[in-house]
Scaffold this active site. Structure first.
Site, PDB file in Angstrom:
ATOM      1  NE  ARG A 237       6.513   8.926  15.886  1.00 25.21           N
ATOM      2  CZ  ARG A 237       5.364   9.451  16.358  1.00 25.21           C
ATOM      3  NH1 ARG A 237       4.596  10.190  15.587  1.00 25.21           N
ATOM      4  NH2 ARG A 237       5.008   9.238  17.615  1.00 25.21           N
ATOM      5  CD  GLU A 266       9.056  15.382  13.844  1.00 29.27           C
ATOM      6  OE1 GLU A 266       8.638  15.499  15.012  1.00 29.27           O
ATOM      7  OE2 GLU A 266       8.459  14.717  12.984  1.00 29.27           O
ATOM      8  CG  HIS A 285       5.045  15.762  15.404  1.00 30.70           C
ATOM      9  ND1 HIS A 285       6.058  14.834  15.484  1.00 30.70           N
ATOM     10  CD2 HIS A 285       3.908  15.094  15.750  1.00 30.70           C
ATOM     11  CE1 HIS A 285       5.563  13.665  15.865  1.00 30.70           C
ATOM     12  NE2 HIS A 285       4.250  13.808  16.038  1.00 30.70           N
TER      13      HIS A 285
HETATM   14  N1  LIG Z   1       1.503  13.307  13.442  1.00 33.20           N
HETATM   15  C1  LIG Z   1       1.121  13.097  14.694  1.00 33.20           C
HETATM   16  O1  LIG Z   1       1.019  14.008  15.510  1.00 33.20           O
HETATM   17  C2  LIG Z   1       0.773  11.714  15.119  1.00 33.20           C
HETATM   18  C3  LIG Z   1       1.363  10.638  14.536  1.00 33.20           C
HETATM   19  N2  LIG Z   1       1.010   9.383  14.912  1.00 33.20           N
HETATM   20  C4  LIG Z   1       1.645   8.261  14.244  1.00 33.20           C
HETATM   21  O2  LIG Z   1       0.621   7.502  13.615  1.00 33.20           O
HETATM   22  C5  LIG Z   1       0.873   6.138  13.847  1.00 33.20           C
HETATM   23  C6  LIG Z   1      -0.400   5.344  13.714  1.00 33.20           C
HETATM   24  O3  LIG Z   1      -1.256   5.600  14.794  1.00 33.20           O
HETATM   25  P1  LIG Z   1      -2.556   4.691  15.015  1.00 33.20           P
HETATM   26  O4  LIG Z   1      -3.378   4.679  13.786  1.00 33.20           O
HETATM   27  O5  LIG Z   1      -3.172   5.099  16.282  1.00 33.20           O
HETATM   28  O6  LIG Z   1      -1.836   3.297  15.200  1.00 33.20           O
HETATM   29  P2  LIG Z   1      -2.386   1.837  14.804  1.00 33.20           P
HETATM   30  O7  LIG Z   1      -1.453   0.878  15.461  1.00 33.20           O
HETATM   31  O8  LIG Z   1      -3.836   1.736  15.080  1.00 33.20           O
HETATM   32  O9  LIG Z   1      -2.193   1.810  13.224  1.00 33.20           O
HETATM   33  C7  LIG Z   1      -0.996   1.558  12.584  1.00 33.20           C
HETATM   34  C8  LIG Z   1      -1.297   0.621  11.458  1.00 33.20           C
HETATM   35  O10 LIG Z   1      -0.128   0.443  10.662  1.00 33.20           O
HETATM   36  C9  LIG Z   1      -0.067  -0.927  10.297  1.00 33.20           C
HETATM   37  N3  LIG Z   1       1.298  -1.288   9.918  1.00 33.20           N
HETATM   38  C10 LIG Z   1       2.378  -1.388  10.703  1.00 33.20           C
HETATM   39  N4  LIG Z   1       3.454  -1.746   9.993  1.00 33.20           N
HETATM   40  C11 LIG Z   1       3.022  -1.868   8.706  1.00 33.20           C
HETATM   41  C12 LIG Z   1       3.653  -2.212   7.494  1.00 33.20           C
HETATM   42  N5  LIG Z   1       4.962  -2.521   7.459  1.00 33.20           N
HETATM   43  N6  LIG Z   1       2.917  -2.225   6.368  1.00 33.20           N
HETATM   44  C13 LIG Z   1       1.592  -1.923   6.384  1.00 33.20           C
HETATM   45  N7  LIG Z   1       0.926  -1.603   7.513  1.00 33.20           N
HETATM   46  C14 LIG Z   1       1.644  -1.573   8.662  1.00 33.20           C
HETATM   47  C15 LIG Z   1      -0.559  -1.670  11.526  1.00 33.20           C
HETATM   48  O11 LIG Z   1      -0.971  -2.973  11.206  1.00 33.20           O
HETATM   49  C16 LIG Z   1      -1.705  -0.774  11.954  1.00 33.20           C
HETATM   50  O12 LIG Z   1      -2.900  -1.149  11.323  1.00 33.20           O
HETATM   51  C17 LIG Z   1       1.518   6.102  15.221  1.00 33.20           C
HETATM   52  O13 LIG Z   1       2.302   4.946  15.424  1.00 33.20           O
HETATM   53  C18 LIG Z   1       2.371   7.348  15.217  1.00 33.20           C
HETATM   54  O14 LIG Z   1       3.654   7.053  14.703  1.00 33.20           O
HETATM   55  C19 LIG Z   1       0.085   9.160  15.880  1.00 33.20           C
HETATM   56  C20 LIG Z   1      -0.501  10.191  16.498  1.00 33.20           C
HETATM   57  C21 LIG Z   1      -0.184  11.568  16.221  1.00 33.20           C
HETATM   58  O1  LIG Z   2       1.007  10.549  19.781  1.00 34.72           O
HETATM   59  C1  LIG Z   2       1.885  10.549  18.897  1.00 34.72           C
HETATM   60  O2  LIG Z   2       2.440   9.504  18.505  1.00 34.72           O
HETATM   61  C2  LIG Z   2       2.322  11.805  18.305  1.00 34.72           C
HETATM   62  O3  LIG Z   2       3.010  11.822  17.332  1.00 34.72           O
HETATM   63  C3  LIG Z   2       1.896  13.097  18.888  1.00 34.72           C
HETATM   64  O4  LIG Z   2       0.616  13.130  19.291  1.00 34.72           O
END
Ligand SMILES: NC(=O)C1=CN([C@@H]2O[C@H](COP(=O)(O)OP(=O)(O)OC[C@H]3O[C@@H](n4cnc5c(N)ncnc54)[C@H](O)[C@@H]3O)[C@@H](O)[C@H]2O)C=CC1
Ligand SMILES: O=C(O)C(=O)CO
Length: 325
Positions: A237, A266, A285
């Site tokens: 993010r 954004e 994004h």
């Molecule tokens: N660019 C895009 O289109 C997308 C962006 N995202 C972003 O990616 C993020 C991660 O997605 P996932 O891997 O599925 O989630 P997830 O929950 O599996 O992974 C997030 C990881 O970050 C860790 N974490 C949280 N706070 C932390 C901190 N302060 N220090 C170190 N580690 C920390 C958590 O323990 C977890 O392992 C989502 O929350 C979303 O914001 C997700 C999908 C699409």
């Molecule tokens: O799923 C999310 O969190 C995104 O950022 C877009 O897929």
């Protein structure tokens, strides 16, 4: 009578139909400042809310006295007031598994595009600048065998580690709140403090959710620790990085470049200095934006809402404490 729901994202026809079999739908094209009052009116009767994007806050819930479930077509849910939903005992579901591989592919695309200057040199070819043998001003930097630092070793982080390890023979460092055995055993990843990761990595990939703890986690001091040859990638993010500090580092070339899919604001404002920096690859994004994955995410969100309004939440609930009776 079928329960009413508010849908604020256009869905593929078959998924819309699947929803209609269960619910009476009032549909909006997003929730924006200009349509908020119409959304408030529709929420009066709504038992479910489904969509993605926008700011979904207490004021909206105050207009939804019958709301029983919320389903977002995304994995991130920082735009929702989840605490308020929990206080109201309303479950909220997201779509965590559908997009993991696609987002990891996007991160690798950013790594390659930034290191090999793919966008920059392709623009030069289109501009008619390829007139002779290319010289060093067209060269990039290698990806294979370089050190990959992953901040946020969750689902997407793990899928990125797999690509980096098997595809590019990259040693992997990660920073996380707890040890990730699978990443260590399968991909040889090594857990370390953020400072060490920043100093040692050739690619620093941010895959963190936006939380109070991660806000501006990467700022002036952290950027100053990175190698001048290193590249920063952010697909988590935008607000996890202090953007003005990043712009300063890129302008001063204290880091080599940045590959960004997410931004503090954004869409990225037209006057953002990021747009004129040649060492930046900026994407709109698109982490999960493939036809297949966006369909799968929407299908998952539809099924999540149907199950929740039947009182049958089995998975993907971000506030499971509300399910405990
Ligand atoms: N660019 C895009 O289109 C997308 C962006 N995202 C972003 O990616 C993020 C991660 O997605 P996932 O891997 O599925 O989630 P997830 O929950 O599996 O992974 C997030 C990881 O970050 C860790 N974490 C949280 N706070 C932390 C901190 N302060 N220090 C170190 N580690 C920390 C958590 O323990 C977890 O392992 C989502 O929350 C979303 O914001 C997700 C999908 C699409
Ligand atoms: O799923 C999310 O969190 C995104 O950022 C877009 O897929």
């Amino acid at each position: 009578m079928k329960p009413s729901i508010v849908l604020y994202k256009k869905l593929p026809a078959d998924l819309h139909q699947r929803l209609e079999e269960h619910f009476t739908i009032t549909e909006f094209d997003g929730i924006t400042e200009s349509n908020r009052s119409q959304v408030f009116d529709a929420l009066q009767n709504a038992e479910g809310l489904l969509g993605s994007g926008g700011k979904i806050d207490k004021e909206l819930f105050d207009h939804a006295p019958r709301l029983r479930a919320v389903s977002t077509i995304s994995v991130g849910y920082d735009n929702f007031d989840v605490k308020e939903l929990t206080r109201r005992q309303i479950p909220m579901m997201h779509t965590p598994t559908a997009l993991t591989d696609t987002v990891a592919d996007t991160v690798m695309a950013l790594v390659l595009a930034t290191a090999r200057r793919v966008v920059n040199v392709a623009e030069r070819v289109k501009a008619g600048e390829w007139n002779d043998n290319i010289g060093a001003d067209w060269f990039g930097t290698d990806v294979h065998h370089k050190t990959m630092g992953i901040v946020g070793m969750g689902r997407i982080g793990l899928a990125l580690a797999q690509r980096a390890h098997f595809g590019f023979d990259m040693p992997i460092l990660y920073n996380a709140r707890s040890q990730h055995k699978e990443a260590e055993e399968k991909f040889g990843a090594r857990k370390c403090e953020l400072d060490e990761l920043l100093k040692e990595s050739d690619f620093v990939c941010i895959l963190l959710p936006m939380t109070e703890q991660t806000f501006h986690l990467i700022g002036k001091n952290e950027l100053a620790q990175m190698k001048s040859s290193a590249i920063l990638i952010n697909a988590g993010r935008g607000p996890v990085i202090d953007e003005p500090a990043l712009i300063d580092a890129l302008k001063a070339k204290t880091i080599y470049g940045a590959g960004l899919d997410v931004f503090e604001t954004e869409p990225l404002p037209k006057d953002s200095p990021l747009l004129s920096l040649p060492n930046v690859v900026a994407l709109p994004h698109i982490g999960s934006a493939t036809h297949e994955t966006r369909y799968d995410m929407a299908a998952c969100a539809v099924d999540n809402l149907i199950a929740a309004l039947k009182g049958d939440v089995k998975q993907f609930c971000v506030n499971p404490e509300v399910l405990k009776k």
